[in-house]
Enzyme design. Structure first.
Site, mmCIF file in Angstrom:
data_model
loop_
_atom_site.group_PDB
_atom_site.id
_atom_site.type_symbol
_atom_site.label_atom_id
_atom_site.label_comp_id
_atom_site.label_asym_id
_atom_site.label_seq_id
_atom_site.Cartn_x
_atom_site.Cartn_y
_atom_site.Cartn_z
ATOM 1 N N GLU A 133 13.659 -31.780 49.570
ATOM 2 C CA GLU A 133 12.761 -32.906 49.258
ATOM 3 C C GLU A 133 13.631 -34.121 48.987
ATOM 4 O OE1 GLU A 133 9.889 -32.135 46.113
ATOM 5 O OE2 GLU A 133 10.060 -34.196 45.402
ATOM 6 N N GLU A 138 10.141 -43.259 43.435
ATOM 7 C CA GLU A 138 9.319 -42.446 42.538
ATOM 8 C C GLU A 138 9.527 -42.912 41.107
ATOM 9 O OE1 GLU A 138 10.301 -38.285 42.271
ATOM 10 O OE2 GLU A 138 8.235 -37.763 41.816
#
Ligand SMILES: *[C@@H]1O[C@H](CO)[C@@H](O)[C@H](O)[C@H]1NC(C)=O
Ligand SMILES: CC(=O)N[C@H]1CO[C@H](CO)[C@@H](O)[C@@H]1O
Length: 314
Positions: A133, A138
């Site tokens: 990932e 974020e």
């Protein structure tokens, strides 16, 4: 002679990584509607959201496109009942998957506000975390974590120092099974790379390059003059060797990139509360995260993505 030439060729193959990329997919405005799938799924991170289908998102104007705009947002008009579903929101995933590629996101605005947890990231279709990932953008609750991070299976770590990057190593163990899935992260060197400071500056451009030996992320704030002209203009071919020092660099000294990262789809999502934003909520935000989401719809008016373009080069 033949043997000697082969040895040279092999040595070159082992080190040479192409830095020139050609355009493969362009997403502007309505091109997102055909290039991505709206994932009306239960939020895997346990947020106070109800991810809706594309048809619902369009009907409720949680997804809106124009010739040069793609907007995705959470509902900001409905007061929720405590026993009912979460706030309507959007999670989309690219139909195409990419391995060695350069992704360039020109973003005008990202979701902001208490309880919000927006992410722009890539991952494989199955077998997480073995597929790997890559979290390009974020953060939670308006805090400026400005973090780019990797999450992998065991056996992938990053050196704490000595990487040629502008950002600062925040954690070095990429294994998702360690440290509560913190992953290996790099704090951005730009204070306007996330949240309200990003939005008040009109956003900026993020680029992520994955090769067989490295993963790099660049961030160029809007109007900073730092973005290469070819990037800003959306040129059909880009050479990352002209991009300058990346903000974040992940290297293969203690992490074999090909065995820790498969072909990845691109995901944009906006969840509320949940595993990260919910746990971090009390330190900076009022009352209780879920009560806040249920009872303060108008506070989510700025919880939206406004994408100018996403280009993927291979
Ligand atoms: C839908 O959303 C767009 C973007 O936020 C906005 O410009 C437009 O006015 C909205 N349309 C309606 C009918 O509310
Ligand atoms: C430039 C900038 O804002 N850096 C911040 C990134 O996030 C870390 C952790 O939250 C902060 O300590 C830095 O100041």
């Amino acid at each position: 002679m033949l043997a000697a030439l082969s040895a040279v060729a092999l040595a070159l193959a082992g080190t040479a990584v192409a830095t020139t990329y050609n355009i493969h997919d362009t997403f502007i405005g309505s091109e997102f509607l055909s290039g991505f799938t709206w994932e009306a799924i239960a939020d895997p991170t346990n947020g106070r959201v109800n991810y809706v289908s594309q048809a619902t998102a369009l009907a409720d104007n949680l997804t809106y496109t124009s010739s040069d705009t793609f907007i995705m947002r959470a509902d900001y008009t409905t007061t929720l009942t405590a026993s009912g579903p979460g706030r309507n929101s959007v999670r989309i995933q690219s139909n195409n998957a990419y391995t060695y590629a350069l992704m360039v996101l020109d973003l005008r605005h990202m979701p902001e506000g208490c309880a919000t947890w927006p992410a722009f990231w890539t991952t494989g279709a199955t077998d997480w975390p073995t597929c790997g990932e890559i979290d390009i953008i974020e953060g939670v609750n308006n805090e400026v974590p400005n973090l780019t991070s990797l999450h992998t299976s065991a056996g992938c770590t990053m050196p704490a120092t000595g990487r040629t990057m502008m950002g600062t190593s925040a954690s070095t163990d990429c294994n998702a099974n360690d440290n509560g899935n913190q992953g290996c992260g790099v704090d951005s060197s730009f204070s306007n790379s996330f949240g309200p400071p990003f939005n008040s500056n009109g956003g900026g451009i993020y680029a992520m390059e994955r090769t067989s030996t490295s993963i790099s992320v660049w961030f160029w704030p809007r109007n900073s003059g730092l973005a290469p002209a070819a990037v800003t203009s959306g040129a059909s071919s880009l050479d990352t060797s002209t991009f300058g020092e990346p903000d974040a660099l992940f290297v293969d000294t203690d992490c074999d990139i090909p065995s820790h990262f498969t072909a990845h789809n691109i995901i944009f999502d906006l969840t509320l509360c949940g595993d990260w934003a919910g746990n971090a909520y009390p330190s900076t935000c009022p009352s209780d995260c879920i009560d806040y989401v249920n009872n303060n719809p108008a506070d989510f008016e700025n919880a939206y993505w406004d994408v100018a373009s996403l280009r993927v080069y291979e």
